[in-house]
Motif scaffolding. Sequence first.
Motif, PDB file in Angstrom:
ATOM      1  N   LYS A 247     -11.378  -0.195 -11.127  1.00 24.69           N
ATOM      2  CA  LYS A 247     -10.534  -0.014  -9.944  1.00 24.69           C
ATOM      3  C   LYS A 247      -9.241  -0.821 -10.053  1.00 24.69           C
ATOM      4  O   LYS A 247      -8.186  -0.358  -9.625  1.00 24.69           O
ATOM      5  N   ALA A 248      -9.323  -1.997 -10.665  1.00 29.82           N
ATOM      6  CA  ALA A 248      -8.135  -2.845 -10.804  1.00 29.82           C
ATOM      7  C   ALA A 248      -7.085  -2.206 -11.710  1.00 29.82           C
ATOM      8  O   ALA A 248      -5.895  -2.483 -11.574  1.00 29.82           O
ATOM      9  N   ARG A 249      -7.495  -1.333 -12.619  1.00 24.74           N
ATOM     10  CA  ARG A 249      -6.573  -0.705 -13.574  1.00 24.74           C
ATOM     11  C   ARG A 249      -6.209   0.734 -13.216  1.00 24.74           C
ATOM     12  O   ARG A 249      -5.402   1.357 -13.890  1.00 24.74           O
ATOM     13  N   ALA A 250      -6.817   1.266 -12.162  1.00 27.56           N
ATOM     14  CA  ALA A 250      -6.570   2.658 -11.777  1.00 27.56           C
ATOM     15  C   ALA A 250      -5.305   2.777 -10.930  1.00 27.56           C
ATOM     16  O   ALA A 250      -5.018   1.911 -10.108  1.00 27.56           O
ATOM     17  N   HIS A 251      -4.580   3.864 -11.135  1.00 30.78           N
ATOM     18  CA  HIS A 251      -3.423   4.162 -10.283  1.00 30.78           C
ATOM     19  C   HIS A 251      -3.877   4.633  -8.908  1.00 30.78           C
ATOM     20  O   HIS A 251      -3.170   4.467  -7.931  1.00 30.78           O
ATOM     21  N   PHE A 252      -5.065   5.258  -8.870  1.00 30.48           N
ATOM     22  CA  PHE A 252      -5.568   5.845  -7.630  1.00 30.48           C
ATOM     23  C   PHE A 252      -7.073   5.625  -7.538  1.00 30.48           C
ATOM     24  O   PHE A 252      -7.806   5.968  -8.466  1.00 30.48           O
ATOM     25  N   VAL A 253      -7.519   5.038  -6.437  1.00 26.64           N
ATOM     26  CA  VAL A 253      -8.940   4.846  -6.171  1.00 26.64           C
ATOM     27  C   VAL A 253      -9.282   5.681  -4.946  1.00 26.64           C
ATOM     28  O   VAL A 253      -8.633   5.558  -3.901  1.00 26.64           O
ATOM     29  N   THR A 254     -10.268   6.539  -5.079  1.00 29.25           N
ATOM     30  CA  THR A 254     -10.638   7.429  -3.983  1.00 29.25           C
ATOM     31  C   THR A 254     -11.354   6.678  -2.868  1.00 29.25           C
ATOM     32  O   THR A 254     -11.889   5.590  -3.086  1.00 29.25           O
ATOM     33  N   ALA A 255     -11.377   7.274  -1.700  1.00 28.64           N
ATOM     34  CA  ALA A 255     -12.135   6.717  -0.577  1.00 28.64           C
ATOM     35  C   ALA A 255     -13.624   7.014  -0.742  1.00 28.64           C
ATOM     36  O   ALA A 255     -14.469   6.294  -0.213  1.00 28.64           O
ATOM     37  N   LYS A 256     -13.950   8.075  -1.493  1.00 23.47           N
ATOM     38  CA  LYS A 256     -15.343   8.495  -1.669  1.00 23.47           C
ATOM     39  C   LYS A 256     -15.917   7.984  -2.982  1.00 23.47           C
ATOM     40  O   LYS A 256     -15.192   7.742  -3.940  1.00 23.47           O
TER      41      LYS A 256
ATOM     42  N   ARG B 129       0.830  -1.207   0.000  1.00 20.42           N
ATOM     43  CA  ARG B 129       0.000   0.000   0.000  1.00 20.42           C
ATOM     44  C   ARG B 129       0.866   1.259   0.000  1.00 20.42           C
ATOM     45  O   ARG B 129       0.567   2.222  -0.693  1.00 20.42           O
ATOM     46  N   LEU B 130       1.952   1.253   0.763  1.00 18.54           N
ATOM     47  CA  LEU B 130       2.855   2.403   0.805  1.00 18.54           C
ATOM     48  C   LEU B 130       3.531   2.599  -0.554  1.00 18.54           C
ATOM     49  O   LEU B 130       3.624   3.726  -1.052  1.00 18.54           O
ATOM     50  N   THR B 131       3.970   1.515  -1.167  1.00 19.65           N
ATOM     51  CA  THR B 131       4.587   1.587  -2.494  1.00 19.65           C
ATOM     52  C   THR B 131       3.605   2.143  -3.517  1.00 19.65           C
ATOM     53  O   THR B 131       3.951   3.011  -4.324  1.00 19.65           O
ATOM     54  N   SER B 132       2.364   1.686  -3.454  1.00 25.79           N
ATOM     55  CA  SER B 132       1.328   2.163  -4.360  1.00 25.79           C
ATOM     56  C   SER B 132       1.065   3.658  -4.155  1.00 25.79           C
ATOM     57  O   SER B 132       0.905   4.408  -5.119  1.00 25.79           O
ATOM     58  N   LEU B 133       1.048   4.102  -2.909  1.00 31.42           N
ATOM     59  CA  LEU B 133       0.835   5.518  -2.602  1.00 31.42           C
ATOM     60  C   LEU B 133       1.965   6.375  -3.157  1.00 31.42           C
ATOM     61  O   LEU B 133       1.721   7.414  -3.775  1.00 31.42           O
ATOM     62  N   VAL B 134       3.195   5.947  -2.976  1.00 28.62           N
ATOM     63  CA  VAL B 134       4.350   6.694  -3.483  1.00 28.62           C
ATOM     64  C   VAL B 134       4.298   6.768  -5.011  1.00 28.62           C
ATOM     65  O   VAL B 134       4.540   7.829  -5.597  1.00 28.62           O
ATOM     66  N   GLN B 135       3.931   5.675  -5.661  1.00 23.70           N
ATOM     67  CA  GLN B 135       3.827   5.671  -7.126  1.00 23.70           C
ATOM     68  C   GLN B 135       2.734   6.628  -7.596  1.00 23.70           C
ATOM     69  O   GLN B 135       2.905   7.341  -8.583  1.00 23.70           O
ATOM     70  N   SER B 136       1.606   6.654  -6.868  1.00 25.99           N
ATOM     71  CA  SER B 136       0.513   7.571  -7.216  1.00 25.99           C
ATOM     72  C   SER B 136       0.953   9.018  -7.098  1.00 25.99           C
ATOM     73  O   SER B 136       0.658   9.844  -7.964  1.00 25.99           O
ATOM     74  N   ILE B 137       1.655   9.353  -6.034  1.00 26.62           N
ATOM     75  CA  ILE B 137       2.124  10.729  -5.832  1.00 26.62           C
ATOM     76  C   ILE B 137       3.097  11.118  -6.939  1.00 26.62           C
ATOM     77  O   ILE B 137       3.034  12.223  -7.475  1.00 26.62           O
ATOM     78  N   THR B 138       3.983  10.210  -7.305  1.00 23.28           N
ATOM     79  CA  THR B 138       4.949  10.473  -8.374  1.00 23.28           C
ATOM     80  C   THR B 138       4.233  10.738  -9.695  1.00 23.28           C
ATOM     81  O   THR B 138       4.602  11.650 -10.441  1.00 23.28           O
TER      82      THR B 138
END
Length: 193
Positions: free
Chosen positions: A147-156, A9-18
Amino acid sequence: MTAVNGVERLTSLVQSITKAEKIKLLALDVDGVLTDGGLYIGAEGEACKRFNVQDGLGISCAIRNNLIVAIITGRQSEIVCRRAAEVGITEIYQGVKDKKGMLKELAVKHSLQLTEVAYMGDDLNDLSALSIAGFSCAPANAAAEVKARAHFVTAKNGGEGAVREVVETILKARGEWAQIVAAYISNGQGDRQ
């Protein structure tokens, strides 16, 4: 949560921010993204759609901070034009069957690489555009395949502030969010939501 899941999850978050920090254009689907996906149709045709004011304020902030915002939708609706005008969106493309092609055209029009373009969609007809976007986003209630193909899925969910989450993520990654908040604290901005 296991340590492995936490690291993933942390790796995914860093990739999304990048990916988010490179974004200069955000293209949005309408039904299920800017709205809750419900369609209210009367005898004379489409009667209304429900939009979220936090999404509207987020879009206003984005545009004021040089993030191009566009709408790409497969449906035709005067309501969409009215809402877009309220929040300052001038790039409106309705009745689009080839969203991937439209996203490519927008990139060319604005002299951008696809890595600088984000797209947010919620259903199967958005997959082609999501597949080429530099930052692909989906609301929490999007189809599983999306969702499986998205770089970022929102909480809302769509229509409930999901677009605002994406806008904040992009503006935070670009290092602009703190200044935006400070401007509101000092004197407000007079945005229409």
